[in-house]
Design a protein around this motif. Structure first.
Motif, short mmCIF file in Angstrom:
data_model
loop_
_atom_site.label_atom_id
_atom_site.label_comp_id
_atom_site.label_asym_id
_atom_site.label_seq_id
_atom_site.Cartn_x
_atom_site.Cartn_y
_atom_site.Cartn_z
N MET A 32 0.87 -1.10 0.00
CA MET A 32 0.00 0.00 0.00
C MET A 32 0.90 1.14 0.00
SD MET A 32 -2.48 -1.98 1.89
CE MET A 32 -3.55 -2.68 1.73
N ALA A 33 0.90 2.21 0.34
CA ALA A 33 1.86 3.10 -0.10
C ALA A 33 2.16 4.30 0.67
CB ALA A 33 1.33 3.57 -1.34
N PHE A 34 2.55 5.35 0.11
CA PHE A 34 3.07 6.49 0.81
C PHE A 34 2.51 6.42 2.17
CE2 PHE A 34 2.57 8.30 -3.53
CZ PHE A 34 3.66 7.61 -3.91
N CYS A 35 1.70 6.96 2.64
CA CYS A 35 1.31 6.69 3.97
C CYS A 35 0.42 5.56 3.83
CB CYS A 35 0.68 7.87 4.54
SG CYS A 35 1.00 7.98 6.21
N ASN A 68 8.74 -1.82 7.57
CA ASN A 68 9.22 -0.79 6.65
C ASN A 68 10.05 0.28 7.33
OD1 ASN A 68 7.87 -2.22 4.67
ND2 ASN A 68 7.03 -0.39 3.69
N ASN A 69 10.00 0.32 8.67
CA ASN A 69 10.89 1.25 9.39
C ASN A 69 12.36 0.93 9.12
OD1 ASN A 69 8.68 2.47 10.54
ND2 ASN A 69 8.97 1.60 12.58
N TYR A 70 12.63 -0.33 8.77
CA TYR A 70 14.01 -0.78 8.58
C TYR A 70 14.39 -0.88 7.11
CZ TYR A 70 13.13 -1.92 13.43
OH TYR A 70 12.79 -1.84 14.76
N LEU A 71 13.56 -0.33 6.24
CA LEU A 71 13.84 -0.33 4.81
C LEU A 71 14.00 1.09 4.30
CD1 LEU A 71 11.17 -2.91 3.52
CD2 LEU A 71 13.60 -3.35 3.94
N ASN A 72 14.81 1.25 3.27
CA ASN A 72 14.90 2.52 2.58
C ASN A 72 13.76 2.55 1.57
OD1 ASN A 72 15.66 4.91 1.38
ND2 ASN A 72 17.38 4.03 0.24
N THR A 73 12.62 3.06 1.98
CA THR A 73 11.41 2.97 1.17
C THR A 73 10.59 4.25 1.27
OG1 THR A 73 9.33 1.75 0.88
CG2 THR A 73 10.22 1.88 3.11
N LEU A 74 9.76 4.47 0.27
CA LEU A 74 8.85 5.62 0.29
C LEU A 74 7.56 5.27 1.02
CD1 LEU A 74 9.26 6.86 -3.41
CD2 LEU A 74 10.32 7.79 -1.34
N SER A 75 7.36 4.02 1.36
CA SER A 75 6.16 3.57 2.05
C SER A 75 6.46 3.40 3.53
CB SER A 75 5.67 2.24 1.45
OG SER A 75 4.51 1.80 2.10
N ARG A 106 6.99 -1.53 -6.80
CA ARG A 106 8.36 -1.08 -7.12
C ARG A 106 8.49 0.44 -7.09
NH1 ARG A 106 8.03 -3.27 -13.37
NH2 ARG A 106 6.21 -2.06 -14.00
N ILE A 107 7.37 1.15 -7.20
CA ILE A 107 7.45 2.62 -7.16
C ILE A 107 7.90 3.12 -5.78
CG2 ILE A 107 5.68 2.94 -8.91
CD1 ILE A 107 3.74 3.66 -6.63
N PHE A 108 7.85 2.26 -4.77
CA PHE A 108 8.26 2.67 -3.43
C PHE A 108 9.74 2.39 -3.17
CE2 PHE A 108 3.73 1.33 -2.94
CZ PHE A 108 3.22 2.62 -2.95
N VAL A 109 10.43 1.92 -4.17
CA VAL A 109 11.85 1.61 -4.11
C VAL A 109 12.08 0.26 -3.41
CG1 VAL A 109 14.17 2.35 -3.44
CG2 VAL A 109 12.43 4.08 -4.04
N ASN A 110 11.77 0.18 -2.13
CA ASN A 110 11.94 -1.08 -1.39
C ASN A 110 10.65 -1.48 -0.71
OD1 ASN A 110 14.71 -1.83 -1.81
ND2 ASN A 110 15.30 -0.09 -0.54
N ARG A 111 10.40 -2.75 -0.63
CA ARG A 111 9.28 -3.35 0.08
C ARG A 111 9.51 -4.86 0.07
NH1 ARG A 111 10.28 -3.46 -5.09
NH2 ARG A 111 8.86 -4.75 -6.31
N LEU A 112 8.83 -5.58 0.91
CA LEU A 112 8.96 -7.03 0.98
C LEU A 112 7.74 -7.66 0.32
CD1 LEU A 112 10.00 -7.38 4.75
CD2 LEU A 112 11.50 -7.00 2.76
#
Length: 366
Positions: free
Chosen positions: A1-4, A54-61, A135-141
């Motif tokens: 899901m995304a940005f916020c 996601n706190n531990y990922l370099n991500t936009l989400s 993939r638009i968020f750069v990183n995610r699992l």
């Protein structure tokens, strides 16, 4: 899901369901090897149930800034990485089922030792069934990676309890909760501009078939790792969430037809898949959480449930409201804690209209 949260979580409310999630754990009650352990919730999915990975990922989400978590009592109102103002459905369900700890995010430093016997959360904002999703968020699992991580946990539990006891614990006392699929539409197939080519080469039937094929393999992998009790949420009414209404300039009582059509098409195939898996995987129980109807009921009849502000988001992109318990949605994608409480009740104790062939209390008792 995304940005916020363009994880479309508000939609999946689903279910998440049974999961207990938080990157903070309560103090364990009793020894981890104790036979009286109530069991564990192993949580897979997207931002609806992400408790801090996601706190531990370099991500936009991410959901690591205020006012996210403002009503989460366990952290004193400090953001934990949950994409809502308080508890997720998984948190609420876990509390009701008597599990003393919130499932620890896999990427958190304390996801080790006896903590993992109360459950581990692998969910990630932006994650989906397909590896290309988010993939638009750069990183995610994505789901494949999340199951790879569960395999690591599975080996750790063997070391903690011994192979035989660990197998019995996973099979009989643990629930696998899967809340995923919305991002595969919102942040993949329906993504503006980026996915126009994909929609030309793949019609809705072909795309949803691909999702089901991948999910079948993923659920089978979890079964091979000794999962036996599963709850899988369908995709909610993604055409009706605030984000979709806003970008398409729709009235409050209107929904985006293509997005909603995709959700309904996928959900029908998902229900058939879970029936097939239950029949073909010995000893397994797959519970279908009808998040679509649950959320649609709340969106349509919000005043009946005390959500007088309707589907207008309460924050964090809007001005923070004081009456947060009157809002169905926290942000354009994710439900408020108040809505999660209503949804969790149906998952725990509801009839087969919303969760079948049994509810979560019955699944836990198997």
């Amino acid at each position: 899901m995304a940005f916020c949260g363009v994880d479309l979580c508000g939609v999946k409310l689903i279910m998440v369901l049974l999961v207990v999630t938080s990157f903070m754990s309560f103090i364990p009650k009793g020894d981890a090897a104790d036979d009286k352990l109530l069991g564990a919730s192993f949580i897979f999915g997207d931002s609806l149930v992400d408790a801090g990975n996601n706190n531990y990922l370099n991500t936009l989400s991410k959901a690591d800034s205020t006012p996210n978590g403002i009503d989460f009592e366990a952290s004193g109102g400090t953001p934990t990485g949950r994409f809502t103002n308080g508890r997720t459905i998984g948190d609420i369900v876990g509390e009701e089922l008597g599990i003393p700890n919130y499932a620890t995010p896999f990427l958190a430093p304390n996801a080790t030792g006896k903590n993992i016997l109360y459950g581990v959360n692998y969910a990630s904002g932006g994650g989906g069934i397909l590896n290309a999703t988010g993939r638009i968020f750069v990183n995610r699992l994505g789901m494949d990676v999340q199951i790879d991580y569960f395999n690591i946990t599975r080996k750790q539990i063997d070391k903690l309890m011994g192979a035989s006891k660990a197998r019995d614990y996973i099979q009989k006392k643990s629930i696998m909760s899967i809340t995923v699929g919305s991002n595969d539409f919102l942040n993949n197939y329906l993504l503006p501009v980026v996915s126009v080519g994909a929609r030309i080469t793949q019609n809705p039937d072909t795309f949803t078939d691909e999702m089901i094929t991948h999910l079948r393999n993923q659920l089978t992998r979890l079964y091979q790792l000794d999962g036996r009790k599963f709850v899988v949420g369908n995709v909610g009414p993604i055409g009706c969430i605030p984000y979709q209404k806003t970008i398409n300039q729709l009235n409050e009582n209107e929904c985006v037809e293509l997005a909603d059509q995709l959700a309904r098409k996928y959900n029908a195939k998902l229900k058939d898949l879970l029936t097939q898996l239950s029949e073909n995987l010995p000893g397994s129980t797959f519970v279908y959480a009808n998040v679509y109807d649950l959320v649609m009921e709340l969106i349509t009849n919000y005043k009946k449930y005390g959500q007088y502000a309707g589907i207008i988001p309460c924050g964090p992109t809007s001005s923070l409201c004081q009456d947060r318990d009157k809002h169905v949605f926290w942000d354009p994608y994710h439900p408020s804690q108040a809505a999660n409480v209503l949804l969790a009740k149906q998952l725990l104790d509801g009839d087969t209209k919303y969760i079948s062939p049994m509810n979560l209390r019955q699944l836990r008792s198997l």
